[in-house]
Design a protein around this motif. Sequence first.
Motif, PDB file in Angstrom:
ATOM      1  N   ILE A   1       0.869  -1.189   0.000  1.00 58.12           N
ATOM      2  CA  ILE A   1       0.000   0.000   0.000  1.00 58.12           C
ATOM      3  C   ILE A   1       0.902   1.233   0.000  1.00 58.12           C
ATOM      4  CG2 ILE A   1      -0.354  -0.147   2.536  1.00 58.12           C
ATOM      5  CD1 ILE A   1      -3.155   1.159   2.008  1.00 58.12           C
ATOM      6  N   ILE A   2       0.662   2.115  -0.966  1.00 59.63           N
ATOM      7  CA  ILE A   2       1.479   3.338  -1.056  1.00 59.63           C
ATOM      8  C   ILE A   2       0.677   4.478  -0.451  1.00 59.63           C
ATOM      9  CG2 ILE A   2       2.660   4.943  -2.607  1.00 59.63           C
ATOM     10  CD1 ILE A   2       2.963   2.680  -4.625  1.00 59.63           C
ATOM     11  N   GLY A   3       1.278   5.152   0.559  1.00 61.13           N
ATOM     12  CA  GLY A   3       0.610   6.277   1.200  1.00 61.13           C
ATOM     13  C   GLY A   3       0.258   5.971   2.636  1.00 61.13           C
ATOM     14  N   THR A   4       0.286   7.026   3.448  1.00 64.33           N
ATOM     15  CA  THR A   4      -0.066   6.869   4.869  1.00 64.33           C
ATOM     16  C   THR A   4      -0.943   8.027   5.338  1.00 64.33           C
ATOM     17  OG1 THR A   4       2.083   7.863   5.362  1.00 64.33           O
ATOM     18  CG2 THR A   4       1.923   5.479   5.620  1.00 64.33           C
ATOM     19  N   GLY A   5      -1.810   8.530   4.453  1.00 64.59           N
ATOM     20  CA  GLY A   5      -2.726   9.619   4.829  1.00 64.59           C
ATOM     21  C   GLY A   5      -3.925   9.078   5.596  1.00 64.59           C
ATOM     22  N   ALA A   6      -4.972   9.912   5.688  1.00 63.26           N
ATOM     23  CA  ALA A   6      -6.168   9.542   6.455  1.00 63.26           C
ATOM     24  C   ALA A   6      -6.806   8.267   5.909  1.00 63.26           C
ATOM     25  CB  ALA A   6      -7.172  10.688   6.418  1.00 63.26           C
TER      26      ALA A   6
ATOM     27  N   GLN B   1       5.743   4.328   3.097  1.00 63.79           N
ATOM     28  CA  GLN B   1       5.486   5.637   3.724  1.00 63.79           C
ATOM     29  C   GLN B   1       6.498   6.666   3.228  1.00 63.79           C
ATOM     30  OE1 GLN B   1       5.070   6.434   8.258  1.00 63.79           O
ATOM     31  NE2 GLN B   1       7.180   6.968   7.766  1.00 63.79           N
ATOM     32  N   ARG B   2       5.996   7.751   2.662  1.00 63.88           N
ATOM     33  CA  ARG B   2       6.908   8.827   2.267  1.00 63.88           C
ATOM     34  C   ARG B   2       7.063   9.820   3.411  1.00 63.88           C
ATOM     35  NH1 ARG B   2       5.715  11.727  -3.394  1.00 63.88           N
ATOM     36  NH2 ARG B   2       4.009  12.672  -2.234  1.00 63.88           N
TER      37      ARG B   2
ATOM     38  N   LEU C   1       5.232  -8.534  -4.510  1.00 62.54           N
ATOM     39  CA  LEU C   1       3.841  -8.265  -4.125  1.00 62.54           C
ATOM     40  C   LEU C   1       2.864  -8.919  -5.093  1.00 62.54           C
ATOM     41  CD1 LEU C   1       4.328  -4.440  -3.507  1.00 62.54           C
ATOM     42  CD2 LEU C   1       4.037  -6.162  -1.712  1.00 62.54           C
ATOM     43  N   ASP C   2       1.646  -9.178  -4.566  1.00 58.49           N
ATOM     44  CA  ASP C   2       0.581  -9.710  -5.435  1.00 58.49           C
ATOM     45  C   ASP C   2      -0.419  -8.620  -5.816  1.00 58.49           C
ATOM     46  OD1 ASP C   2       1.547 -12.406  -5.068  1.00 58.49           O
ATOM     47  OD2 ASP C   2       0.667 -12.321  -3.057  1.00 58.49           O
ATOM     48  N   VAL C   3      -0.633  -7.689  -4.893  1.00 56.78           N
ATOM     49  CA  VAL C   3      -1.646  -6.646  -5.108  1.00 56.78           C
ATOM     50  C   VAL C   3      -1.049  -5.312  -4.690  1.00 56.78           C
ATOM     51  CG1 VAL C   3      -3.967  -5.826  -4.457  1.00 56.78           C
ATOM     52  CG2 VAL C   3      -3.497  -8.284  -4.524  1.00 56.78           C
ATOM     53  N   LEU C   4      -1.382  -4.265  -5.453  1.00 58.60           N
ATOM     54  CA  LEU C   4      -0.875  -2.923  -5.135  1.00 58.60           C
ATOM     55  C   LEU C   4      -2.052  -1.979  -4.896  1.00 58.60           C
ATOM     56  CD1 LEU C   4       1.812  -1.623  -4.887  1.00 58.60           C
ATOM     57  CD2 LEU C   4       1.864  -1.262  -7.355  1.00 58.60           C
ATOM     58  N   VAL C   5      -2.063  -1.362  -3.696  1.00 62.67           N
ATOM     59  CA  VAL C   5      -3.144  -0.416  -3.356  1.00 62.67           C
ATOM     60  C   VAL C   5      -2.547   0.994  -3.320  1.00 62.67           C
ATOM     61  CG1 VAL C   5      -4.764   0.290  -1.558  1.00 62.67           C
ATOM     62  CG2 VAL C   5      -4.400  -2.144  -2.009  1.00 62.67           C
ATOM     63  N   LEU C   6      -3.183   1.906  -4.029  1.00 65.34           N
ATOM     64  CA  LEU C   6      -2.682   3.276  -4.101  1.00 65.34           C
ATOM     65  C   LEU C   6      -3.545   4.166  -3.201  1.00 65.34           C
ATOM     66  CD1 LEU C   6      -2.313   3.319  -7.989  1.00 65.34           C
ATOM     67  CD2 LEU C   6      -0.567   2.714  -6.293  1.00 65.34           C
ATOM     68  N   ALA C   7      -3.007   4.487  -2.023  1.00 68.76           N
ATOM     69  CA  ALA C   7      -3.734   5.376  -1.091  1.00 68.76           C
ATOM     70  C   ALA C   7      -3.114   6.764  -1.228  1.00 68.76           C
ATOM     71  CB  ALA C   7      -3.604   4.846   0.332  1.00 68.76           C
ATOM     72  N   THR C   8      -3.059   7.220  -2.472  1.00 68.69           N
ATOM     73  CA  THR C   8      -2.244   8.397  -2.799  1.00 68.69           C
ATOM     74  C   THR C   8      -3.051   9.686  -2.943  1.00 68.69           C
ATOM     75  OG1 THR C   8      -2.266   7.437  -5.027  1.00 68.69           O
ATOM     76  CG2 THR C   8      -0.245   7.226  -3.762  1.00 68.69           C
ATOM     77  N   GLY C   9      -4.282   9.696  -2.450  1.00 66.53           N
ATOM     78  CA  GLY C   9      -5.013  10.952  -2.334  1.00 66.53           C
ATOM     79  C   GLY C   9      -5.685  11.431  -3.610  1.00 66.53           C
ATOM     80  N   PHE C  10      -6.030  12.713  -3.588  1.00 64.38           N
ATOM     81  CA  PHE C  10      -6.892  13.296  -4.621  1.00 64.38           C
ATOM     82  C   PHE C  10      -6.326  14.641  -5.082  1.00 64.38           C
ATOM     83  CE2 PHE C  10      -9.223  10.618  -1.778  1.00 64.38           C
ATOM     84  CZ  PHE C  10     -10.044   9.875  -2.612  1.00 64.38           C
ATOM     85  N   ASP C  11      -6.843  15.074  -6.242  1.00 58.99           N
ATOM     86  CA  ASP C  11      -6.485  16.408  -6.716  1.00 58.99           C
ATOM     87  C   ASP C  11      -7.534  17.387  -6.197  1.00 58.99           C
ATOM     88  OD1 ASP C  11      -5.997  18.748  -7.971  1.00 58.99           O
ATOM     89  OD2 ASP C  11      -6.387  18.019 -10.003  1.00 58.99           O
ATOM     90  N   PRO C  12      -7.224  18.131  -5.144  1.00 62.78           N
ATOM     91  CA  PRO C  12      -8.249  18.993  -4.540  1.00 62.78           C
ATOM     92  C   PRO C  12      -8.517  20.249  -5.367  1.00 62.78           C
ATOM     93  CG  PRO C  12      -6.178  19.292  -3.409  1.00 62.78           C
ATOM     94  CD  PRO C  12      -5.936  18.257  -4.465  1.00 62.78           C
TER      95      PRO C  12
END
Length: 491
Positions: free
Chosen positions: A180-185, A205-206, A335-346
Amino acid sequence: MAKNGNDHRRQPRIVVIGAGMTGILLAVRMQQAGIEDVTIFEKASRLGGTWRENTYPGVACDVPSHMYTYSFAPNPNWNELFASGDEIQAYFEQVASDQGVQSRIHFEETVTHCIFQENHWRVTTNQGREIAADFVFNCTGILHRPVLPDIDGLDRFRGPTFHTARWDHDVELAGKRIGIIGTGATAAQAIPELAEVTEELVVFQRTPQWILPVGNRTMAPSVKRHLRKHPASLRRLKAFFTWFMSQFLTKAVIGYKVQNTIFTWLCKLNLRWSVKDRALRAKLTPDYRVGCKRIIVNTTFYPAIQRPNVSIETEAIEAVSESAIHTVSGKQHALDVLVLATGFDPMAYMRPMQVLGRNGQSIDQAWEGGIKAYRSICLPGFPNNFLMLGPNSPVGNYSVIAIAEVQCDYLLQLIERWRDGQFDTIEPTTAATENFRNYVKSGHRKTVWVGGCNSWYLDQEGSPILWPYSWRQWTQEMATPEMADFNTDAS
Ligand code: NAP
């Protein structure tokens, strides 16, 4: 312009774009105000906006449920203190149905163009429909366009890859190796759930996050019964959360030292108590002030990250290959699965829709020098065209429903003036828009959002797109439109 037989005043033709939280709110409030000609276009097959789109495991609100409700539809039946996404979605569907606004929604119909011509808006949809409107309300949300990370080779990965807002529920996660990429909300809610089912979870985590240790609570049946029986108790509960959030959490991020110190200590102690391993704690310790990024409210992330099947990778990602993520030092995570928790363009707001105001000016041209809007809701050159939850309307960590209700009341006052025949078109003056922008910018200097971190709050110039003053100040300033700030036209 139509006229209602029971009302001597004229009736506006209204188009609402989007049937999420703000679109439903406007539809209900217009109906209550006796405005009949309201057409809502929704691109999807269901209403609900962000709560329809985000179905990732663990999705929930981080504002107390009893506060995250419309004022006209209090809900004593919330099952949890922080309601799950499913329950919130069901709430919006119930409200829309109870209030009779479902029938006004044209589902699976995307507005492609809004063009201002001859003192009205021509609204065109992807179904080839074209209708005329006196007013257009963009209820298109803030965080609705997912951002995919610009990582070399991402499209080469052979396993399932999806953004958290496009969760693929057909993918079996049990026994899989997930990255999982990202550690936001979003990630902070999803990681504990994924950790429960996967064989191995690698968290990329970046930047670490500050986490406030407030856990979720199930509302006991007796409490729900009490709230159903005693509406005054429900009102008091909402008033308490409103007071707490506005006096503590919101003030902590806009420059109030005492509040910020309290939350700083709570977050630091939380990290200290929750993570005993020094090396791991160092990885999880942010180097920016509490609140600079949105404060995460959660008690499950730290325990999850310490499970034996979970690891955290803090090295920068260099590339993705067919079956792994590679870091800059040459480490390889299969990895088998990649989840992108990389947010949104506000900053997307109503785009990619084409909005052309006076003289064919597009919204992109109007925002070339930076995103701005008078009182967050309107722009010079775009008469009778309003944006809900626009730039500088989010109040730090506060309920967006409460914010939208204030905006809705403000806009209804303008509509009432239109109905009284005071004008046909209304738009803010350029001077008032610039003054508002400068006023907001001057407030940002003392907030924590400019405290040395990178976040979705910041625009291209590094200015936060949030309201930098208190909730009270927001409500006071939005109570009545300052008509001297507008140019109006009457035919
Ligand atoms: P976010 O806060 O923008 O977080 C995105 C994460 O992805 C960050 O950790 C970011 O790292 C990381 N990232 C982005 N691009 C990357 C790259 N190329 N390589 C590595 N890491 C990358 O997005 P979000 O978590 O979806 O949350 C957005 C907002 O949605 C929240 O702040 C909140 O307002 C709202 N939300 C609310 C709730 C709720 O409970 N009500 C739940 C979820 C979301 P950096 O930090 O280094 O940029």
